[in-house]
Design an enzyme around this catalytic site. Structure first.
Site, PDB file in Angstrom:
ATOM      1  N   SER A 110      29.337  50.627  13.490  1.00 54.07           N
ATOM      2  CA  SER A 110      28.454  49.740  13.216  1.00 54.07           C
ATOM      3  C   SER A 110      27.367  50.059  14.592  1.00 54.07           C
ATOM      4  O   SER A 110      27.450  50.996  15.301  1.00 54.07           O
ATOM      5  CB  SER A 110      28.618  48.054  13.197  1.00 54.07           C
ATOM      6  OG  SER A 110      27.584  47.573  12.786  1.00 54.07           O
ATOM      7  N   ASN A 111      26.433  49.149  14.977  1.00 49.37           N
ATOM      8  CA  ASN A 111      25.612  49.339  15.962  1.00 49.37           C
ATOM      9  C   ASN A 111      25.218  47.824  16.485  1.00 49.37           C
ATOM     10  O   ASN A 111      25.817  46.702  15.835  1.00 49.37           O
ATOM     11  CB  ASN A 111      24.309  50.131  15.792  1.00 49.37           C
ATOM     12  CG  ASN A 111      23.404  49.173  14.509  1.00 49.37           C
ATOM     13  OD1 ASN A 111      23.213  48.334  14.657  1.00 49.37           O
ATOM     14  ND2 ASN A 111      23.597  49.925  13.556  1.00 49.37           N
ATOM     15  N   TYR A 112      24.359  47.842  17.372  1.00 51.33           N
ATOM     16  CA  TYR A 112      24.212  46.217  18.134  1.00 51.33           C
ATOM     17  C   TYR A 112      23.135  45.554  17.437  1.00 51.33           C
ATOM     18  O   TYR A 112      22.922  44.362  18.082  1.00 51.33           O
ATOM     19  CB  TYR A 112      23.871  46.591  19.897  1.00 51.33           C
ATOM     20  CG  TYR A 112      24.958  47.185  20.509  1.00 51.33           C
ATOM     21  CD1 TYR A 112      26.181  46.659  20.942  1.00 51.33           C
ATOM     22  CD2 TYR A 112      24.995  48.578  21.139  1.00 51.33           C
ATOM     23  CE1 TYR A 112      27.080  47.002  21.518  1.00 51.33           C
ATOM     24  CE2 TYR A 112      25.786  49.116  21.869  1.00 51.33           C
ATOM     25  CZ  TYR A 112      27.190  48.539  21.851  1.00 51.33           C
ATOM     26  OH  TYR A 112      27.637  49.083  22.915  1.00 51.33           O
TER      27      TYR A 112
END
Ligand code: PMT
Length: 397
Positions: free
Chosen positions: A208-210
């Site tokens: 995923s990412n932030y």
């Protein structure tokens, strides 16, 4: 102007209650009809006679009329109003509003209110700064209530000047702005993607990412506030939707977001693609948790996800508008221009991780908006709420 708007003005027991008389006069001058509701403590600071003389209506303060025992219906007030304004709002009344302590007519009217509620706090600085008051104001905001208070700058660390009730003219302007904004996007349907996507590796792991979803949710709230019907397709985030005109569709993976976006986009006027979609997912999903093999490295093969923005750009019809985002770390302008063109977008909102306070997770962002005619507009660092306003002003109105 507030022509024909019905305002319930709630007055609580603060020294600033005398300003309610100015408020009544200013609201009526702008064309509003005003019904005042006052708490028992409020009557210690301003007399009902003054208020009824100004509004040409009896002041509501008790559950029953002292003369003939008539029941005052707080439910009727909630249905009658286009807005409720509580000014001044003391720390005590704010606390009761948050906790539903309906021991006076004003709080019962608040709890029955169907219209938007505006709150102008009035108290001394120490009371205002107390964590309890700050917590309660945050709670009111999370209910969708609007807090009107003197501006001290969004990054101001000092609370100086806070707690003082905003001046009546500024309160009236805030209401005027609200009603004007409220109709700007009426009849428009807007689809917004927000947050990250999760691409599963096995039952316990994902890529995923932030992204927190804050930017996309701020856009959804602002569009809804301006009267639009919003479909918010959100990846996994810890945020709640406030406005009733936002329909939230929760998804997890880029594939799911892609399917939802393709389903809803054709019937909308505008698409805003704020999600940080994973460009790749694991080629193979393991049904069982992958086991650690001592000393050995692991290679994870990735396969591309569908490009949602590009897909919508392909099916976009005349009259539909597509606004994308570009999150960059290098050659920002060039990459943003390329995405604008390749994905057939009308606008692209560039944010760069090289700008302090911009991008993921925080409450602020710094953006540049580019269009297909080569226009470029830079904006200063602002809260994501303010940035959402800038984006809508620039791209939709
Ligand atoms: O959520 P926050 O914590 O508030 O952070 C906000 C944000 C940084 C996520 C937001 O401001 C932002 O920049 N969103 C887009 C992030 C991104 O993925 O940018 P990109 O340059 O990789 O993608 C370009 C555009 O294509 C974007 O509109 C993106 O939504 C879209 N895209 C990308 C890949 C893909 N597979 N499908 C897409 O639709």
């Amino acid at each position: 102007m507030l022509t024909g708007k019905k305002i319930v003005l709630g007055i609580t027991g603060s020294i600033a209650a005398y300003k309610a008389a100015y408020l009544c006069r200013a609201l009526i001058k702008k064309g509003a009809e005003v019904q005042t509701v006052i708490t028992p403590a409020g009557k210690e600071f301003i007399t009902p006679v003054t208020l009824s003389a100004l509004t040409h209506k009896p002041v509501v303060s008790d559950f029953f009329s002292a003369n003939d025992g008539t029941w005052h219906s707080h439910v009727d007030l909630g249905l009658w109003a286009d807005a409720m304004l509580i000014a001044p709002a003391t720390a005590s009344s704010i606390g009761k509003m948050v906790n539903g302590i309906a021991d006076n007519m004003l709080i019962t009217a608040y709890l029955s209110m169907k219209a938007p509620v505006f709150v102008a706090p009035a108290m001394d600085l120490d009371m205002y700064a107390h964590p309890s008051t700050q917590h309660n104001l945050d709670r009111l905001k999370s209910f969708g209530n609007h807090i009107i208070e003197p501006a001290t700058g969004y990054l101001a660390s000092s609370l100086e000047g806070k707690g003082r009730m905003e001046e009546p003219d500024a309160i009236v302007r805030a209401l005027e702005d609200f009603f004007a904004r409220n109709e700007q996007l009426s009849k428009k349907k807007i689809i917004i993607t927000a947050g990250p996507t999760y691409e599963k590796i096995d039952p316990v792991r994902y890529i995923s990412n932030y992204s927190s979803g804050k930017m996309g949710f701020a856009l959804a709230e602002e569009c809804a506030l301006r009267g639009a019907e919003v479909i918010l397709i959100s990846g996994p985030v810890q945020l709640d939707v406030i406005h009733p005109n936002i329909r939230r569709i929760n998804v997890e993976s880029a594939e799911e977001m892609y399917r939802a976006a393709l389903k809803y986009f054709p019937a909308t006027d505008v698409g805003i693609l704020c999600a940080a979609v994973a460009d790749y997912r694991p080629l193979l999903y393991s049904e069982n948790k992958l086991k650690r093999k001592n000393g050995e490295s692991v290679v994870l093969e990735l396969t591309p996800n569908p490009d949602i923005a590009a897909a919508l750009g392909t099916i976009k019809k005349p009259g539909q508008r597509l606004i994308g985002f570009a999150l960059e770390t290098d050659n920002e302008r060039m990459h943003a221009e390329e995405k604008l063109r390749k994905k057939n977008l009308d606008f692209i909102v560039l944010n760069s991780l090289n700008d302090t306070g911009a991008g993921f997770r925080g409450d602020t962002n710094k953006i540049t908006i580019l269009d297909t005619h080569g226009n470029v507009k830079e904006f200063p660092l602002r809260t994501k709420k303010e940035v959402a306003k800038d984006i809508i002003d620039e791209t939709i109105n």
